[in-house]
Enzyme design. Structure first.
Site, PDB file in Angstrom:
ATOM      1  N   HIS A 115      -3.830   3.128  -3.368  1.00 12.95           N
ATOM      2  CA  HIS A 115      -3.746   3.116  -1.814  1.00 12.95           C
ATOM      3  C   HIS A 115      -3.556   1.560  -2.124  1.00 12.95           C
ATOM      4  CE1 HIS A 115      -6.237   0.615   1.653  1.00 12.95           C
ATOM      5  NE2 HIS A 115      -6.385  -0.139   0.557  1.00 12.95           N
ATOM      6  N   GLU A 166     -18.197  -2.449  24.786  1.00 18.20           N
ATOM      7  CA  GLU A 166     -17.393  -4.011  24.812  1.00 18.20           C
ATOM      8  C   GLU A 166     -15.927  -3.686  23.148  1.00 18.20           C
ATOM      9  OE1 GLU A 166     -20.885  -3.892  24.678  1.00 18.20           O
ATOM     10  OE2 GLU A 166     -21.732  -4.481  26.479  1.00 18.20           O
ATOM     11  N   HIS A 198     -29.418 -13.499  25.731  1.00 21.06           N
ATOM     12  CA  HIS A 198     -28.228 -13.060  26.672  1.00 21.06           C
ATOM     13  C   HIS A 198     -27.256 -14.872  26.737  1.00 21.06           C
ATOM     14  CE1 HIS A 198     -29.931  -9.739  27.054  1.00 21.06           C
ATOM     15  NE2 HIS A 198     -29.239  -9.306  28.171  1.00 21.06           N
ATOM     16  N   HIS A 248       0.902  -1.123   0.153  1.00 21.93           N
ATOM     17  CA  HIS A 248       0.116  -0.025   0.005  1.00 21.93           C
ATOM     18  C   HIS A 248       0.773   1.456  -0.197  1.00 21.93           C
ATOM     19  CE1 HIS A 248      -2.329  -3.292   1.727  1.00 21.93           C
ATOM     20  NE2 HIS A 248      -3.533  -2.796   1.234  1.00 21.93           N
TER      21      HIS A 248
HETATM   22  C1  LIG Z   1     -11.451  -3.767   9.839  1.00 20.97           C
HETATM   23  C2  LIG Z   1     -11.233  -3.967   8.564  1.00 20.97           C
HETATM   24  N1  LIG Z   1     -12.563  -3.776   7.242  1.00 20.97           N
HETATM   25  C3  LIG Z   1     -11.844  -3.947   6.230  1.00 20.97           C
HETATM   26  C4  LIG Z   1     -10.277  -3.928   6.044  1.00 20.97           C
HETATM   27  C5  LIG Z   1      -9.086  -3.853   4.236  1.00 20.97           C
HETATM   28  N2  LIG Z   1      -8.902  -2.537   4.523  1.00 20.97           N
HETATM   29  C6  LIG Z   1      -7.892  -2.068   4.643  1.00 20.97           C
HETATM   30  S1  LIG Z   1      -7.775  -0.423   4.152  1.00 20.97           S
HETATM   31  C7  LIG Z   1      -9.085   0.137   3.842  1.00 20.97           C
HETATM   32  C8  LIG Z   1      -9.785   1.077   3.549  1.00 20.97           C
HETATM   33  C9  LIG Z   1      -8.895   2.188   4.201  1.00 20.97           C
HETATM   34  O1  LIG Z   1      -9.439   3.631   3.548  1.00 20.97           O
HETATM   35  P1  LIG Z   1      -8.507   4.712   4.446  1.00 20.97           P
HETATM   36  O2  LIG Z   1      -7.886   4.355   6.258  1.00 20.97           O
HETATM   37  O3  LIG Z   1      -9.074   5.643   4.250  1.00 20.97           O
HETATM   38  O4  LIG Z   1      -6.775   4.161   4.477  1.00 20.97           O
HETATM   39  P2  LIG Z   1      -6.020   5.102   2.679  1.00 20.97           P
HETATM   40  O5  LIG Z   1      -6.983   4.193   1.634  1.00 20.97           O
HETATM   41  O6  LIG Z   1      -6.726   6.440   2.797  1.00 20.97           O
HETATM   42  O7  LIG Z   1      -4.799   4.678   2.675  1.00 20.97           O
HETATM   43  C10 LIG Z   1      -9.741  -1.653   4.022  1.00 20.97           C
HETATM   44  C11 LIG Z   1     -11.396  -1.756   4.012  1.00 20.97           C
HETATM   45  C12 LIG Z   1      -9.505  -3.550   7.297  1.00 20.97           C
HETATM   46  N3  LIG Z   1      -7.830  -3.427   7.184  1.00 20.97           N
HETATM   47  N4  LIG Z   1      -9.377  -3.850   8.470  1.00 20.97           N
END
Ligand SMILES: Cc1ncc(C[n+]2csc(CCOP(=O)(O)OP(=O)(O)O)c2C)c(N)n1
Ligand SMILES: [Mg+2]
Length: 669
Positions: free
Chosen positions: A268, A417, A479, A37
């Site tokens: 990204h 939680e 529960h 990334h």
């Molecule tokens: C809980 C979770 N859901 C989905 C993902 C997959 N995922 C990784 S990065 C991302 C997008 C994140 O966007 P942002 O935080 O704006 O990062 P940017 O593209 O700006 O680097 C997703 C959906 C993950 N790593 N964790």
């Protein structure tokens, strides 16, 4: 040009060049790995350069210095940002070869930052939202530690880089709400406000005003151009002086410097491609080979990495000059050492229980154990997600932490939680305190993401999960946990305890606290259970995971395996079978994971060679491994129901008769 403007422009140039070193390493490593990334490291390089060169208190030569500032890359996908920083600052673990081996098997530079792989990686991140919530726990630990030991020994900030994704995750809301409420002023979040996530512009999924959200949660907020290092540095300076946690929204362009791709989701999570990488070099005027950092630039970075060396030495002097007992207590707590008196306390509790034979819910006997331990162990930090009385985590010896007074040993996490479990990881990662906290077992799924991370990071955290079966009664199926114990047992490096009586509860606590590298779940009943261990034994039998609690009178014909509240039912079944001349042993299995670690001879002796029947008021999943070829199971096959506990056990046929009949069926008698 006046001199100030000229100086600013020189600083800007130097900082940009240092930031470009991060950009170059990041894009080259992603390119070489052909995965990763680049967008975040390119976008946030300027902001983190400002942080690391002017604010972050750390010494690359002593990465575990207890009073260092913590840096959490909550947006873990941008891992090359962190690895580049660690290499550039001179952390020994992070060599240029590690950078070249980004994402390769056996490297320290895994796809996402993995805690324990290299010094300077303060936690494992990747599951979005976990980082920011965990950081709140770190900031809480810092605050409490500084109250307990004074600011001369403990006085550091927790910095977070979080992206759109982290702030979209629901867990972030719980965490920022609590951080604002407690006024954790030494928590500073740099928001990578690039308006892009994987699917494209964040316009398609959100129209929230993050500044207003944080402000409404009691945070200090500001907004800067994330590519203006001077602006970021001064925003951090200001944030450090406020009495609230701070959010600095850094407006950035994702993939900054990639002329054809910047500002788009294309940067990204994919390599930029050879052509675009070459274009970036031109745009940034970075004329060096891949992985080559010019000496002057590397030197500037190395200076940043040792900026706080003197501060660290001064801190060490202050610690050395501290009176012996305080110093010892500080070191013990930082190292997570347990007091020697703990074993004696547990032993005396066991002996009291064996003598008085209380009929208590295991959550109540746990409360008695905690009352004693909290008095003995200043490192224990208890809590609950608004179920203090129900969970039995707030005994008389607990005093509450509030925003005005952090000297207590009890956290009211509120109905949060998700954040609670993440914060517990943060408290454990920070060092100093051993977190334990409670909710109902049926809500363990809310904690699950953080429990899994804690197991992955090998941190000692104890999740108290009460109301552990249909035995909770009238609150009904929402529960009543059914599949939860099985699903928790599926998590590697997590020990799941389900003690049968007060004695096993005391033993389970000793086991859970004694494991420095493993989180635990303590499954406890709402309903009363008899004390089965009437004979005091010094040995911690729970530490074996399973043991024979009732031996067969003659040659063993069958074995009944049981946990928690069902051990008493198993013993009753064994007695009924004895009345008709069938000799069975009962095995209490409070912790499968500890039993797995026993040698084969012990396991065989406990399990016996005949047929086996297991009883647990949960689903069968997992039990077959202990049942062998000829096994039976008495438990749940679907959701529970609302009604008095006794009636529910009858209704779902989790009874001594059912176990007896199952044994008879298998023995064909
Ligand atoms: C809980 C979770 N859901 C989905 C993902 C997959 N995922 C990784 S990065 C991302 C997008 C994140 O966007 P942002 O935080 O704006 O990062 P940017 O593209 O700006 O680097 C997703 C959906 C993950 N790593 N964790
Ligand atoms: Mg984004």
């Amino acid at each position: 040009m006046d001199t100030k403007v000229q100086k600013d422009s020189e600083i800007r140039q130097q900082q940009r060049r240092m930031a470009n070193a991060i950009r170059a390493l990041s894009m080259d490593a992603v390119q070489k790995a052909n995965s990763g990334h680049p967008g975040l490291p390119l976008g946030m390089a300027d902001a983190v350069t400002a942080l690391f060169t002017q604010h972050l208190k750390f010494d690359a030569a002593d990465p575990y210095w207890a009073d260092r500032d913590r840096f959490i890359l909550s947006a873990g996908h941008g891992s090359m940002l962190l690895y580049s920083l660690l290499y550039l600052c001179g952390y020994q673990d992070m060599t240029i070869d590690e950078i070249k081996n980004f994402r390769q098997l056996g490297s320290k530079t895994a796809g996402h930052p993995e805690y324990g792989y290299a010094a300077g990686i303060e936690m494992t991140t990747g599951p979005l939202g976990q980082g920011i919530a965990t950081a709140v726990g770190m900031a809480l630990a810092e605050k409490k530690m500084s109250v307990d030991f004074g600011e001369k020994l403990v006085d550091h900030f927790t910095y977070v880089v979080a992206g759109d994704g982290c702030l979209m995750e629901g867990i972030s809301h719980e965490a920022i709400d609590l951080a604002g409420h407690l006024g954790l002023s030494k928590l500073i979040v740099l928001f990578d406000d690039n308006g892009i996530s994987i699917d494209g512009s964040t316009d398609i999924t959100t129209s929230i005003d993050q500044l207003k959200r944080f402000e409404a949660s009691g945070w200090d907020v500001s907004y800067v151009d994330g590519h203006d290092g001077i602006a970021v540095a001064s925003a951090i300076s200001r944030a450090k002086t406020t009495s609230q946690p701070s959010l600095i929204a850094c407006k950035t362009i994702i993939g900054f410097g990639a002329p054809n791709k910047q500002g788009t989701a294309a940067t990204h999570g994919a390599p930029l491609g050879e052509d675009e990488v070459a274009e970036v070099r031109k745009t940034l005027e970075w004329e060096y080979e891949p992985f080559e950092i010019p000496d002057d630039c590397l030197q500037s970075w190395r200076q940043a990495g040792s900026r706080a060396a003197l501060q660290r030495r001064a801190w060490q002097d202050r610690l050395d000059a501290t009176d012996r007992s305080t110093r010892q207590r500080f070191n013990d707590m930082v190292e997570g050492a347990l007091p020697q008196s703990m074993a004696a306390e547990i032993d005396s509790l066991k002996s009291e229980f064996s003598e008085s034979l209380p009929k208590l819910a295991t959550r109540q006997s746990s409360e008695k154990v905690l009352d004693r331990l909290l008095q003995e162990m200043p490192s224990l930090l208890s809590g609950s997600a608004d179920l203090s009385g129900s969970n039995g985590t707030r005994p008389a010896a607990a005093t509450s932490i509030t925003g005005d007074d952090f000297s207590g040993n009890y956290m009211h996490y509120g109905v949060r939680e998700h954040a609670m479990a993440a914060m517990m990881n943060g408290i454990a990662l920070h060092g100093g305190y051993i977190p334990l906290s409670g909710t109902f077992l049926a809500f363990a799924d809310y904690n699950r993401a953080a429990i899994r991370l804690g197991a992955l990071m090998k941190k000692r955290v104890v999740h108290v999960m009460t109301h552990d079966s249909i035995g909770l009664g009238e609150d009904g199926p929402t529960h009543q946990p059914v599949e939860h114990i099985a699903s928790l047992r599926a998590i590697p490096n997590l020990t799941v305890f389900r003690p049968a009586d007060a004695v096993e509860v005391a033993e389970a606590w000793q086991c859970a606290l004694g494991q420095a590298n493993t989180p635990s779940v303590m499954c406890l009943t709402r309903q009363g259970v008899p004390t089965l261990r009437g004979q005091h034994e010094r040995e911690n039998l729970t530490a074996r995971g399973a043991y024979v609690i009732r031996e067969a009178a003659g040659k063993r014909q069958a074995t009944i395996l049981a946990t928690g509240s069902e051990v008493a039912i198993a013993i009753e079944a064994a007695e009924r079978l004895a009345q008709i001349g069938v000799q069975v042993a009962v095995v209490s299995m409070p912790c499968w994971e500890l039993f797995e670690r026993q040698d084969e001879d012990y396991q065989k002796a406990v399990l016996g060679s005949g047929c086996r029947v297991a009883i647990e008021a949960g689903v069968r999943m997992g039990w077959d491994r202990w049942l062998g070829r000829r096994g039976g199971f008495v438990g749940m096959t679907g959701f529970g129901a609302s009604g008095p506990a006794g009636q529910l056990y009858e209704h779902f046929n989790i009874t001594a008769e059912a176990v007896r009949d199952e044994v008879r069926r298998l023995l064909q008698i």
